[in-house]
Design an enzyme around this catalytic site. Structure first.
Site, short mmCIF file in Angstrom:
data_model
loop_
_atom_site.label_atom_id
_atom_site.label_comp_id
_atom_site.label_asym_id
_atom_site.label_seq_id
_atom_site.Cartn_x
_atom_site.Cartn_y
_atom_site.Cartn_z
N HIS A 10 0.81 -1.06 -0.06
CA HIS A 10 -0.18 0.22 -0.05
C HIS A 10 0.97 1.25 -0.08
CE1 HIS A 10 0.25 0.56 4.02
NE2 HIS A 10 0.57 -0.67 4.09
N GLU A 88 -1.77 -6.78 7.59
CA GLU A 88 -0.45 -6.88 7.95
C GLU A 88 -0.07 -7.82 8.85
OE1 GLU A 88 2.64 -5.85 7.62
OE2 GLU A 88 3.04 -4.51 7.47
#
Length: 249
Positions: A10, A88
């Site tokens: 990202h 994550e």
């Protein structure tokens, strides 16, 4: 037939900018992060890539990066498969803390171990903590015992691999071109698996935000080649900046 897979971290999030441990906290992109997402899309367009399928996490910084990249590819219509397994790494009790302040308090080497070691997790988040994923409705349908209060890279890999085997790998074997937009550590886990990187080598791997990493794979999904799109020196400097995040000021 060469299979193509792109891994995309990202774009810059607000807590990347603030140099804070983010983990599963649902922080959005900065304006710089949105520009990085669009730039990633342009790089992929210039490479001539068109995707058959896209995967991302359930965290908006990855979702919004995917949307920004697909807009540049004029593939806004492409449905996104969202999975918590691409989230994550969970940073436990470190989530929300300033990385430089944590390094000053505990030492840079300890923070490097927490951030980049293979099998040592940070201190866990307590179940009673309102930030624990068992209290987040996006995970309501999951076995609460599967939801972490902290993770190492090893346990992140254990979480990611079932999704790779069940969802991504079959699509690649079918000849589809696949985009995975996720996070630094979920992508480090996939990188380790694909390239059979040792536990020692993975310590030094840093994945920059917003730069597509193109893998070309054989029929059996072994790696032919991999490279960052765009300027290699820009990718190197961006990865170096990630490595420096855990140092005291």
């Amino acid at each position: 037939m060469t299979r193509k897979l792109v891994l995309l971290r990202h774009g810059q999030s607000q807590w990347n900018l603030d140099n804070r441990f983010t983990g599963w906290v649902d922080v959005d992109l900065t304006e710089q992060g949105r520009r990085e997402a669009a730039a990633a899309g342009r790089l992929m367009r210039e490479e001539g890539l068109q995707f058959d399928v896209a995967h991302t996490s359930v965290l908006k910084r990855a979702i919004h990066t995917l949307q920004g990249a697909l807009a540049e590819l004029e593939q806004d219509w492409l449905p996104a498969n969202k999975s918590w397994r691409l989230n994550e790494r969970h940073y436990g009790g470190l989530q929300g803390l300033d990385k430089a302040e944590t390094a000053a308090k505990h030492g840079e080497e300890q923070v490097k171990v927490w951030r980049r070691s293979y099998d040592i997790p940070p201190p866990p988040m307590e179940l009673e903590d309102p930030g624990h994923p068992i209290h987040d409705r996006r995970y309501a349908g999951l076995d609460r015992n599967a939801l972490p209060g902290t993770e190492s890279l090893a346990t992140t890999l254990d979480r990611v691999l079932p999704y790779w085997h069940d969802a991504i790998a079959p699509q690649l074997k079918d000849g589809k071109t696949v985009l995975v937009t996720a996070h630094g550590n979920s992508l480090r886990a996939l990188y380790k698996y694909l390239n059979n990187v040792s536990r020692e080598e993975i310590l030094e791997l840093n994945i920059p935000t917003g730069i597509p990493l193109l893998f070309e794979l054989n029929d059996d999904l072994t790696v032919q080649s991999f490279r960052y799109l765009g300027d290699p020196e820009a990718a190197r400097k961006a990865a170096e900046a990630v490595a420096n995040q855990g140092k005291a000021k």
